[in-house]
Design a protein around this motif. Structure first.
Motif, PDB file in Angstrom:
ATOM      1  N   GLN A  65      -5.972  -8.001  -0.020  1.00  0.00           N
ATOM      2  CA  GLN A  65      -6.422  -6.613  -0.126  1.00  0.00           C
ATOM      3  C   GLN A  65      -5.271  -5.628  -0.268  1.00  0.00           C
ATOM      4  OE1 GLN A  65      -9.093  -7.243   3.435  1.00  0.00           O
ATOM      5  NE2 GLN A  65     -10.444  -5.911   2.268  1.00  0.00           N
ATOM      6  N   GLN A  66      -4.061  -6.064   0.032  1.00  0.00           N
ATOM      7  CA  GLN A  66      -2.887  -5.205  -0.132  1.00  0.00           C
ATOM      8  C   GLN A  66      -2.315  -5.233  -1.546  1.00  0.00           C
ATOM      9  OE1 GLN A  66       0.069  -6.036   2.957  1.00  0.00           O
ATOM     10  NE2 GLN A  66      -1.561  -6.698   4.348  1.00  0.00           N
ATOM     11  N   THR A 102       5.225 -10.295   0.018  1.00  0.00           N
ATOM     12  CA  THR A 102       3.895 -10.775   0.362  1.00  0.00           C
ATOM     13  C   THR A 102       3.968 -12.288   0.518  1.00  0.00           C
ATOM     14  OG1 THR A 102       1.550 -10.739  -0.254  1.00  0.00           O
ATOM     15  CG2 THR A 102       3.132 -11.046  -2.040  1.00  0.00           C
ATOM     16  N   ARG A 121      -8.437  -4.425  -8.104  1.00  0.00           N
ATOM     17  CA  ARG A 121      -9.365  -3.932  -7.076  1.00  0.00           C
ATOM     18  C   ARG A 121     -10.815  -4.170  -7.498  1.00  0.00           C
ATOM     19  NH1 ARG A 121      -7.385   0.714  -6.995  1.00  0.00           N
ATOM     20  NH2 ARG A 121      -5.771   0.341  -5.443  1.00  0.00           N
ATOM     21  N   SER A 168       0.884  -1.069  -7.596  1.00  0.00           N
ATOM     22  CA  SER A 168       1.205   0.343  -7.826  1.00  0.00           C
ATOM     23  C   SER A 168       2.644   0.640  -7.429  1.00  0.00           C
ATOM     24  CB  SER A 168       0.246   1.234  -7.034  1.00  0.00           C
ATOM     25  OG  SER A 168      -1.075   1.105  -7.502  1.00  0.00           O
ATOM     26  N   GLU A 169       3.070   0.074  -6.327  1.00  0.00           N
ATOM     27  CA  GLU A 169       4.458   0.258  -5.884  1.00  0.00           C
ATOM     28  C   GLU A 169       5.430  -0.328  -6.901  1.00  0.00           C
ATOM     29  OE1 GLU A 169       7.352  -1.053  -2.143  1.00  0.00           O
ATOM     30  OE2 GLU A 169       5.169  -1.228  -1.953  1.00  0.00           O
ATOM     31  N   SER A 184       5.920   1.968  -9.770  1.00  0.00           N
ATOM     32  CA  SER A 184       6.367   3.327  -9.458  1.00  0.00           C
ATOM     33  C   SER A 184       7.777   3.627  -9.946  1.00  0.00           C
ATOM     34  CB  SER A 184       6.268   3.577  -7.949  1.00  0.00           C
ATOM     35  OG  SER A 184       7.162   2.713  -7.239  1.00  0.00           O
ATOM     36  N   PRO A 194      -3.660  -2.120 -11.006  1.00  0.00           N
ATOM     37  CA  PRO A 194      -4.149  -1.928  -9.629  1.00  0.00           C
ATOM     38  C   PRO A 194      -5.662  -1.746  -9.569  1.00  0.00           C
ATOM     39  CG  PRO A 194      -2.148  -0.660  -9.979  1.00  0.00           C
ATOM     40  CD  PRO A 194      -2.555  -1.189 -11.325  1.00  0.00           C
ATOM     41  N   LYS A 195      -6.201  -0.943 -10.470  1.00  0.00           N
ATOM     42  CA  LYS A 195      -7.650  -0.749 -10.491  1.00  0.00           C
ATOM     43  C   LYS A 195      -8.383  -2.015 -10.914  1.00  0.00           C
ATOM     44  CE  LYS A 195     -11.363   2.028 -12.516  1.00  0.00           C
ATOM     45  NZ  LYS A 195     -12.188   0.857 -12.851  1.00  0.00           N
ATOM     46  N   PRO A 248      -3.433  -4.521  -4.706  1.00  0.00           N
ATOM     47  CA  PRO A 248      -3.489  -3.369  -5.621  1.00  0.00           C
ATOM     48  C   PRO A 248      -2.427  -2.314  -5.311  1.00  0.00           C
ATOM     49  CG  PRO A 248      -5.698  -4.009  -4.957  1.00  0.00           C
ATOM     50  CD  PRO A 248      -4.756  -4.808  -4.115  1.00  0.00           C
ATOM     51  N   ALA A 249      -2.246  -1.975  -4.031  1.00  0.00           N
ATOM     52  CA  ALA A 249      -1.226  -0.991  -3.667  1.00  0.00           C
ATOM     53  C   ALA A 249       0.168  -1.516  -3.966  1.00  0.00           C
ATOM     54  CB  ALA A 249      -1.359  -0.634  -2.186  1.00  0.00           C
ATOM     55  N   GLN A 250       0.381  -2.811  -3.805  1.00  0.00           N
ATOM     56  CA  GLN A 250       1.697  -3.392  -4.079  1.00  0.00           C
ATOM     57  C   GLN A 250       2.011  -3.384  -5.570  1.00  0.00           C
ATOM     58  OE1 GLN A 250       0.973  -7.081  -1.961  1.00  0.00           O
ATOM     59  NE2 GLN A 250       2.354  -6.470  -0.300  1.00  0.00           N
TER      60      GLN A 250
END
Length: 609
Positions: free
Chosen positions: A439-440, A568, A264, A446-447, A450, A260-261, A442-444
């Motif tokens: 832009q979504q 996505t 980003r 991470s999800e 998880s 994710p980082k 990185p969070a995806q």
């Protein structure tokens, strides 16, 4: 691929040499050695196996001295053995050398030296360099090294020691990386920055053909003609902790979770402030520049090649330019149709991949414009290419690439959007939509990271199967190739990826009861076709693990297990679907007790052909 270190100063050299080599273990190697001048002669200690074996060998009698060189070897000429390990010496032991790369004319040189009475101990090409230096030595160490360089052919990073000149090391490079670390009353040499980052952040990065005389309080760098070269100090801006495991069991797992980082960071500063378009200040292309090209080549190896396959889809779909993807080791040997109307894109995590670098140079010779996608600032490929896009993924230590791949996909997608805007092949609102979705990501990711428990369960359940198949269509097939490669690399399971539509043309003969099949089904345009192919393998009693977008309830009807990733756009979903495939490979390797970060027979940066 191999690791090089060197030290000259007031402290004990062996301490740094062993420490530095330990930071380069990620590169892959089969033997290790050091050479230290002890005030009378140069003592060489080396042995086959891991660095720990060398430490054990010398633990009661560590070589003493304040100047020395060290090496970790990955076998090319000659099998892994004590005698083939570096450093190598001449007949007298007065000249010692370590080397990364290949001396292409070593056999002719060796035969000539044997006729003159030289006695060789190893099977390596490197030993020729030490004997050649002995043969041409005229009392002037620097000039003698230059004469050696005039006679050898190939790719190399070389570091020389001479008993008659115990205050200096001489190093040089051609097509292989080498850096000099600047200290206070001491200086360092290494093939990669992690080896020296605990000692200094100030470095010189050598270019091809440059030669450096390194003393404890002075460094003199010259070109092939012997003319002085003024170098700019390169400040390393990442910290030592970035090369540590950070609490994870393995570097690979750490790097999977760093995605994710990394993604980003790769996007950072390349999205316009209004969030609606891509900005690539590194390129500054215009329509005239792009319209000059009638073809784009993407050339790479391994994981980077798989990223190139996705990149081809992106560029053709969004920018409407024909793209051909080729394996770098094949590209330059088939007389490719490359000229001034060709854009060549080379992809390499390290920026040092030998075959990719050679393809780049050949294409430039034929007049092509060249663009490099790489992770390493100042790498050979970055310096050779006309233009460079960096992924900014940070140091990748594990041999099996993870975050480099995902950041390469991100960069390809952004490049395709950038090209589409210039060429006018996409309306502004559609570009803005893609940028918003991007832009979504990185969070995806991470999800996706998880909840790995189901993946761990699958890995334990199927990790001891000797055959696994991956299937997919369109972009899913490209990702399947990378998933299969990861499983092969680190778990040693025979894994193959197939275009799902090709099953009936031979592959179904391999599907038997209980064999695991990883089926990617995320591409809406071919979804029904993929379901049909999944039914084909289920009819042969395969165990199917499906990869699908969240909300897909249909796939569950046809497979044994499902792993969902966030929903996505189907163009961006490969960046998400590869993550569970990376984890599946990782936990399968753990289940089988494999050395995840240093898989057998492989190296991180392949700097030989």
């Amino acid at each position: 691929m191999c690791g090089i270190v060197g030290y000259v100063g007031d402290r004990q050299a062996a301490e740094f040499l062993l420490e530095g080599l330990s930071k380069l273990e990620y590169r892959g190697y089969d033997s290790a050695g050091i050479a230290v001048y002890n005030g009378e002669n140069i003592r060489v200690e080396k042995c086959v196996g891991r660095l720990a074996a060398l430490r054990e060998k010398i633990k009661d009698d560590v070589p003493q001295g304040t100047i020395g060189i060290g090496h970790t070897r990955w076998a090319t000429h000659g099998r892994p053995s004590d005698v083939n390990a570096h450093p190598h010496t001449d007949c007298s032991g007065d000249f010692v050398v370590v080397h990364n790369g290949i001396i292409e004319n070593y056999l002719a040189l060796k035969e000539a030296l044997i006729e003159k009475g030289h006695v060789f101990k190893s099977e390596t090409d490197t030993e020729v360099v030490a004997h050649l230096l002995e043969e041409v030595y005229n009392g002037d160490f620097e000039e003698s090294v230059r004469e050696v360089l005039r006679r050898i052919e190939g790719s190399y990073s070389l570091v020389f020691m001479c008993r008659q000149h115990p205050d200096r090391l001489i190093c040089t490079k051609q097509d292989n990386p080498l850096v000099i670390g600047l200290g206070d009353g001491e200086n360092f040499i290494a093939s990669d920055i992690p080896a020296i980052i605990n000692r200094t952040r100030r470095t010189y990065i050598l270019n091809d053909g440059e030669m450096a005389v390194v003393k404890k309080d002075a460094i003199e760098i010259t070109n092939r003609k012997g003319e002085l070269v003024t170098k700019k100090v390169f400040e390393v801006n990442w910290n030592a902790e970035a090369a540590e495991k950070g609490g994870f069991e393995h570097f690979m797992l750490k790097e999977i979770h760093e995605q994710p980082k990394a993604v980003r960071d790769t996007m950072s500063q390349r999205i316009a402030k209004d969030g609606k378009r891509i900005v690539m200040s590194e390129l500054k292309w215009n329509a005239d520049f792009l319209n000059n090209f009638n073809k784009v080549y993407i050339v790479a190896c391994g994981t980077a090649y798989h990223a190139g396959l996705v990149g081809k889809f992106y560029i053709e779909k969004l920018a409407r330019i024909p793209v051909e993807v080729d394996v770098a080791s094949e590209f330059r040997y088939r007389d490719p149709i490359v000229d001034e109307n060709t854009l060549l894109i080379v992809v390499s995590q390290s920026g040092e991949t030998s075959d990719t670098l050679a393809a780049l140079k050949e294409s430039k010779r034929r007049g092509a414009q060249t663009l490099a996608l790489t992770n390493v600032v100042g790498s050979s490929i970055a310096r050779e290419a006309d233009q460079v896009l960096y992924t900014w993924a940070g140091p990748e230590i594990a041999v099996a690439s993870t975050k480099a791949y995902t950041t390469q996909l991100i960069l390809f997608f952004m490049l395709a959007l950038y090209m589409a805007e210039i060429k006018g092949t996409l309306p502004d609102d559609e570009i803005a939509h893609f940028v918003s979705m991007l832009q979504q990501v990185p969070a995806q990711i991470s999800e996706t990271l998880s909840d790995v428990e189901p993946i761990k369960t699958f890995a334990k359940q199927y990790g001891f199967n000797e055959d696994v198949f991956y299937i997919g269509r369109s972009l899913d097939y490209d990702v399947a190739l990378e998933g299969a490669l990861k499983l092969k690399e680190i778990s040693y399971i025979h894994a193959e990826a197939y275009a799902a539509g090709e099953l009936k043309h031979g592959t179904l003969a391999l599907i038997v009861e209980g064999v695991p099949v990883i089926a990617l089904a995320t591409q809406k345009s071919v979804y029904e076709k993929t379901l049909s192919n999944i039914k084909e393998v289920k009819a042969r009693d395969a165990v199917v693990i499906g990869i699908a977008a969240a909300g897909d309830e249909e796939l569950e009807k046809y497979v044994d297990h499902v792993i969902h990733v966030p929903e996505t756009d189907e163009l961006l979903i490969p960046i998400l679907t590869v993550v569970p495939l990376q984890l599946l490979a990782y936990y399968a390797a753990i289940t089988r007790g494999c050395d995840v970060d240093k898989p057998r027979n492989l190296a991180k940066s392949v700097t030989v052909e």
